[in-house]
Design an enzyme around this catalytic site. Structure first.
Site, PDB file in Angstrom:
ATOM      1  N   CYS A 271       0.811  -1.230   0.000  1.00  0.00           N
ATOM      2  CA  CYS A 271       0.000   0.000   0.000  1.00  0.00           C
ATOM      3  C   CYS A 271       0.841   1.275   0.000  1.00  0.00           C
ATOM      4  CB  CYS A 271      -0.926   0.003   1.204  1.00  0.00           C
ATOM      5  SG  CYS A 271      -2.180  -1.278   1.107  1.00  0.00           S
TER       6      CYS A 271
HETATM    7  N1  LIG Z   1      -2.674  -5.872   1.792  1.00  0.00           N
HETATM    8  C1  LIG Z   1      -3.165  -4.815   2.405  1.00  0.00           C
HETATM    9  O1  LIG Z   1      -2.842  -4.555   3.546  1.00  0.00           O
HETATM   10  C2  LIG Z   1      -4.149  -3.899   1.711  1.00  0.00           C
HETATM   11  C3  LIG Z   1      -4.854  -2.972   2.485  1.00  0.00           C
HETATM   12  C4  LIG Z   1      -5.776  -2.133   1.878  1.00  0.00           C
HETATM   13  C5  LIG Z   1      -5.944  -2.198   0.501  1.00  0.00           C
HETATM   14  N2  LIG Z   1      -5.236  -3.095  -0.247  1.00  0.00           N
HETATM   15  C6  LIG Z   1      -5.491  -3.135  -1.699  1.00  0.00           C
HETATM   16  O2  LIG Z   1      -6.331  -4.256  -1.951  1.00  0.00           O
HETATM   17  C7  LIG Z   1      -6.002  -4.826  -3.228  1.00  0.00           C
HETATM   18  C8  LIG Z   1      -5.657  -6.292  -3.047  1.00  0.00           C
HETATM   19  O3  LIG Z   1      -4.489  -6.388  -2.232  1.00  0.00           O
HETATM   20  P1  LIG Z   1      -4.052  -7.737  -1.519  1.00  0.00           P
HETATM   21  O4  LIG Z   1      -2.986  -7.359  -0.563  1.00  0.00           O
HETATM   22  O5  LIG Z   1      -5.231  -8.481  -1.032  1.00  0.00           O
HETATM   23  O6  LIG Z   1      -3.425  -8.522  -2.758  1.00  0.00           O
HETATM   24  P2  LIG Z   1      -3.012 -10.072  -2.818  1.00  0.00           P
HETATM   25  O7  LIG Z   1      -1.968 -10.186  -3.844  1.00  0.00           O
HETATM   26  O8  LIG Z   1      -2.776 -10.589  -1.441  1.00  0.00           O
HETATM   27  O9  LIG Z   1      -4.356 -10.798  -3.331  1.00  0.00           O
HETATM   28  C9  LIG Z   1      -4.889 -10.601  -4.588  1.00  0.00           C
HETATM   29  C10 LIG Z   1      -5.444 -11.925  -5.090  1.00  0.00           C
HETATM   30  O10 LIG Z   1      -6.072 -11.690  -6.353  1.00  0.00           O
HETATM   31  C11 LIG Z   1      -5.855 -12.812  -7.181  1.00  0.00           C
HETATM   32  N3  LIG Z   1      -6.090 -12.391  -8.566  1.00  0.00           N
HETATM   33  C12 LIG Z   1      -5.333 -11.619  -9.358  1.00  0.00           C
HETATM   34  N4  LIG Z   1      -5.963 -11.387 -10.536  1.00  0.00           N
HETATM   35  C13 LIG Z   1      -7.145 -12.043 -10.476  1.00  0.00           C
HETATM   36  C14 LIG Z   1      -8.232 -12.185 -11.362  1.00  0.00           C
HETATM   37  N5  LIG Z   1      -8.251 -11.573 -12.538  1.00  0.00           N
HETATM   38  N6  LIG Z   1      -9.275 -12.940 -10.983  1.00  0.00           N
HETATM   39  C15 LIG Z   1      -9.288 -13.561  -9.783  1.00  0.00           C
HETATM   40  N7  LIG Z   1      -8.280 -13.451  -8.873  1.00  0.00           N
HETATM   41  C16 LIG Z   1      -7.227 -12.694  -9.217  1.00  0.00           C
HETATM   42  C17 LIG Z   1      -4.433 -13.235  -6.863  1.00  0.00           C
HETATM   43  O11 LIG Z   1      -4.202 -14.577  -7.198  1.00  0.00           O
HETATM   44  C18 LIG Z   1      -4.386 -12.992  -5.347  1.00  0.00           C
HETATM   45  O12 LIG Z   1      -4.730 -14.142  -4.610  1.00  0.00           O
HETATM   46  C19 LIG Z   1      -4.863  -3.979  -3.775  1.00  0.00           C
HETATM   47  O13 LIG Z   1      -5.406  -2.975  -4.589  1.00  0.00           O
HETATM   48  C20 LIG Z   1      -4.275  -3.350  -2.533  1.00  0.00           C
HETATM   49  O14 LIG Z   1      -3.631  -2.124  -2.822  1.00  0.00           O
HETATM   50  C21 LIG Z   1      -4.353  -3.952   0.327  1.00  0.00           C
END
Ligand SMILES: NC(=O)c1ccc[n+]([C@@H]2O[C@H](COP(=O)([O-])OP(=O)(O)OC[C@H]3O[C@@H](n4cnc5c(N)ncnc54)[C@H](O)[C@@H]3O)[C@@H](O)[C@H]2O)c1
Length: 460
Positions: A271
């Site tokens: 993030c």
């Molecule tokens: N990790 C955090 O602390 C956090 C906090 C707030 C916001 N975010 C935001 O949330 C979003 C997700 O982050 P995250 O940390 O959960 O990511 P992550 O990489 O942990 O998880 C994303 C998942 O999406 C899957 N994926 C990718 N493309 C796909 C598709 N087309 N169809 C289905 N599945 C698909 C991946 O395999 C993965 O398991 C990002 O935009 C991030 O900036 C993250």
């Protein structure tokens, strides 16, 4: 709208969550625990198999939570997108990284949207949760979905609702962290508000998707800029011979108008190091230079080199060089008590030390192995022999399980980037602490003649 409203309020709607990572998995389970049937869709077959086996791959989610959700049959993990044809809501939680040229990579959002369009039907609510630049929902997702022939606000509903999850936080979770929602139309906002109100304690509606997108970027830019400011303050304190932590803790006694931020080895996670670039990129296209974002990124990006310089300085006290010295890294995850190494400054620091010839090892109770330069490193045990054999130990992540008095006692030299040795005064001669007035870090030189002249004037 009435039919969907009733289904949501009676909790007999079916929900889908696309992307079961740090954000999507806890969200899907929270929706299921409110009584909805939830389909969790992820392209990663290993994750789906792990979930089906009743196991979790996310620190904040226990195996038991997964098993219970599977037992109730309210949570169905799958890689099959056809399930979208039967669901009433779809939450998109896919990654939004930066490309190699450090521009937004929204390809995951686009891929997910294409799938959704294929199965879009009347009365469906689509919510983007991935962090992205202002305008993504109405400029990219909306036209793609309306190319199906269905109309937003009438046939289907579209909103943005940023995820605020804080991995490793024992108190704030999906349920008790207030949620922002902003829809394309007032109906979209209202339907999204009703949906989230079923499983989140407080939902705050804003007037547009763009506003909701900007809220998330304000929150993360706020952190990036304040961390950048305090990192610079740490460098100033080193030059001034003042302990930056003492300064911050004293300033934090002010009951209003001050929020403490602490210096560290650099930014990490999915993030804070990334999201402000999404905003700066969008503004660049509008001929606006986001100067605070740029400066914070510059200072925060400099911290791994500062830490490397501190190691060099510490070894120098023993007439040693980095080349050939044994250096043990404590903590490679980007923050305490989590396993996430994405963008972790530890990776940069290890690369820099390795390029300078250090003999590296690491310990992280949450990260059993780590890929570096094509090699796999394994976390070593913190036995007295393993600590004693090191020339230098660097504290990069202050995981709660670390027994710092024992570790420091057994070590020769410690570089502390987290104030983990705050109370260990008896060992102060072997500790170099970031921002503690060691005067080991050279400030960057003046570039501005006006500043130089002003400083000279004061000096004479
Ligand atoms: N990790 C955090 O602390 C956090 C906090 C707030 C916001 N975010 C935001 O949330 C979003 C997700 O982050 P995250 O940390 O959960 O990511 P992550 O990489 O942990 O998880 C994303 C998942 O999406 C899957 N994926 C990718 N493309 C796909 C598709 N087309 N169809 C289905 N599945 C698909 C991946 O395999 C993965 O398991 C990002 O935009 C991030 O900036 C993250």
């Amino acid at each position: 709208m009435e039919a969907l409203r009733t289904k949501l309020q009676e909790r007999n709607a079916t929900a889908a969550v696309i992307g079961l990572g740090y954000v999507g998995l806890p969200l899907a389970l929270e929706i299921a625990s409110a009584g909805f049937n939830v389909v969790g869709i992820d392209l990663d077959h290993n994750k789906i198999a792990t979930l089906k086996a009743g196991k979790s791959y996310i620190g904040d989610v226990s195996d038991q939570t997964i098993t219970e959700a599977m037992k109730t049959r309210r949570f169905l993990p799958t890689s099959d997108f056809t399930a979208l044809g039967d669901v009433d809501t779809v939450s998109i939680c896919v990654p939004t990284p930066l490309s190699k040229s450090r521009d937004p990579d929204i390809s995951f959002i686009l891929a997910a949207t294409e799938k959704i369009r294929k199965y879009l039907h009347i009365g469906q609510l689509i919510v983007l949760e991935s962090t992205t630049y202002p305008g993504t929902t109405d400029e990219l997702i909306l036209p793609e979905l309306e190319s199906s022939g269905l109309r937003v606000g009438k046939d289907f509903y579209l909103a943005f609702s940023p995820e605020r999850i804080d991995p490793g936080n024992d108190f704030f979770n999906t349920r008790n962290t207030p949620k922002i929602v902003g829809g394309i139309t007032a109906e979209c906002t209202e339907i999204a508000r009703i949906f989230y109100s079923q499983f989140i304690e407080r939902v705050v509606a804003v007037s547009s998707t763009k506003c909701a997108e900007m809220v998330k970027l304000l929150e993360n830019t706020f952190r990036s800029v304040n961390i950048g400011m305090v990192n610079e303050l740490a460098l100033m304190c080193d030059v001034l011979g003042v302990d930056v932590y003492e300064v911050i803790d004293a300033a934090a006694t002010k009951p209003f108008g001050f929020i403490p931020f602490y210096p560290g080895p650099g930014l990490g996670g999915h993030c804070i190091p990334i999201d402000p670039h999404y905003l700066a990129w969008k503004l660049k296209a509008l001929n606006f230079q986001a100067r605070f974002i740029g400066l914070a990124a510059e200072i925060n990006g400099m911290m791994p080199a500062v830490v490397t310089a501190m190691v060099g300085e510490g070894l120098n006290r023993f007439s040693k060089s980095i080349r050939g010295s044994k250096v043990l890294i404590l903590g490679v995850a980007y923050k305490k008590n989590v396993s996430d190494c994405r963008e972790s400054p530890a990776l940069d620091i290890m690369r820099m030390l390795s390029e300078k010839g250090a003999v590296l090892s690491y310990n992280d109770p949450f990260v059993p192995s780590l890929k570096m330069n094509g090699h796999t490193l394994k976390s070593i045990e913190l036995t007295s022999a393993n600590i004693d054999s090191q020339d230098c130990i660097i504290i990069l992540t202050d995981h709660s399980v670390y027994d710092f008095p024992r570790i420091i006692d057994a070590s020769k030299l410690v570089v502390d980037t987290r104030n983990a040795t705050k109370h260990l005064h008896e060992f102060k001669d072997k500790i170099i602490k970031l921002g503690a007035g060691n005067n080991v870090v050279s400030p960057y030189p003046y570039e501005d003649d006006t500043t130089k002249a002003a400083v000279n004037l004061v000096a004479h």
